[in-house]
Design a protein around this motif. Sequence first.
Motif, short mmCIF file in Angstrom:
data_model
loop_
_atom_site.label_atom_id
_atom_site.label_comp_id
_atom_site.label_asym_id
_atom_site.label_seq_id
_atom_site.Cartn_x
_atom_site.Cartn_y
_atom_site.Cartn_z
N ALA A 26 4.80 9.07 9.16
CA ALA A 26 5.67 7.90 9.04
C ALA A 26 6.97 8.22 8.30
O ALA A 26 8.05 7.81 8.73
CB ALA A 26 4.91 6.78 8.32
N ILE A 27 6.86 8.95 7.20
CA ILE A 27 8.04 9.23 6.37
C ILE A 27 8.99 10.20 7.07
O ILE A 27 10.21 10.00 7.08
CB ILE A 27 7.61 9.80 5.00
CG1 ILE A 27 6.87 8.74 4.19
CG2 ILE A 27 8.82 10.33 4.22
CD1 ILE A 27 6.11 9.31 2.99
N LYS A 226 17.49 7.65 4.49
CA LYS A 226 16.48 6.92 5.28
C LYS A 226 15.08 7.48 5.00
O LYS A 226 14.11 6.73 4.85
CB LYS A 226 16.83 7.05 6.76
CG LYS A 226 15.97 6.22 7.69
CD LYS A 226 16.45 6.36 9.13
CE LYS A 226 15.46 5.73 10.10
NZ LYS A 226 15.85 5.95 11.49
N ASP A 229 13.99 6.45 1.49
CA ASP A 229 13.56 5.05 1.49
C ASP A 229 12.16 4.91 2.08
O ASP A 229 11.34 4.11 1.59
CB ASP A 229 14.55 4.18 2.28
CG ASP A 229 15.88 4.00 1.55
OD1 ASP A 229 15.93 4.31 0.34
OD2 ASP A 229 16.86 3.58 2.20
N ALA A 230 11.89 5.67 3.14
CA ALA A 230 10.55 5.62 3.76
C ALA A 230 9.49 6.13 2.80
O ALA A 230 8.38 5.57 2.73
CB ALA A 230 10.55 6.44 5.05
N LYS A 234 6.32 3.95 0.90
CA LYS A 234 4.90 4.35 0.93
C LYS A 234 4.36 4.59 -0.49
O LYS A 234 3.22 5.01 -0.66
CB LYS A 234 4.74 5.64 1.75
CG LYS A 234 4.94 5.45 3.24
CD LYS A 234 3.74 4.79 3.88
CE LYS A 234 3.89 4.66 5.39
NZ LYS A 234 2.77 3.89 5.97
#
Length: 254
Positions: A26-27, A226, A229-230, A234
């Motif tokens: 995801a990150i 970005k 932030d990811a 989490k």
Amino acid sequence: MSSYVRLRQICLVAPHLEPVISDIAAIMGLNVCYRDGNVAKYGLENALLPVDTILLEVVAPLCEGTAAGRFIDKTGGRGGYMAIFCCEDPDARGNHANAMGVRTANVITHASYHGVQLHPRDCRAAFIEFNHTQGSDDILGPYPPAGPDWQKSIRKDVTQALIGVEMQSPDPQGLAGHWGRIIGVAAGNNGNGEAELKLPNCSFTFVKGASEIMSGLTFRVTDAAKVRDAAKAKGYAVSGNEFLLGGVTFRLAA
């Protein structure tokens, strides 16, 4: 010894596969390409994500008494588990390492794939494996550990490449020389004066640290903010362009 050697795969180890593998995906904007049922015989489960043509693997123990579990206990979960290199002749490279006093820990042979794993205690810091897949001199060719269609899972919109591996040691120059002799790449220094092994597709940097571990991975990304932030979303603590995930420091480079 055969000429080419490239980084093919980095293996991290975690107490549990989740949430580590899904958080990395995801990150970093990566897709899982394969989960290999063959590792169950070692008491493990795994998942692999392609970062361009280098595979990032996470393994986790399913039971007591696994090598991966002992690694976690010994290191407190800090540090990468294995650096895996593709080459023309894994046996020749294994024999060369044996002549240096580096023992072979495991030999894997199945359908077009042949791998020689060296003993982590003798390698220092992490396992080293050399492997070769018949008909796979093309870096986008077949690679059985990553499954039949691993190339279809490559994404480059967030993470473009894995460009650096950081190794820590109380004696970084000594560890760089040792790994250089095993891998067959002369150790030099980078622009910061740190010991370095340069491979065609990735650099290994050796820095001062309290213990010998594979301590960090550097990724070229399209938008570091970005990704930061990811990671924060989490729940990971981000400092500058880095955060700790899967036992290693993830570093973001433009």
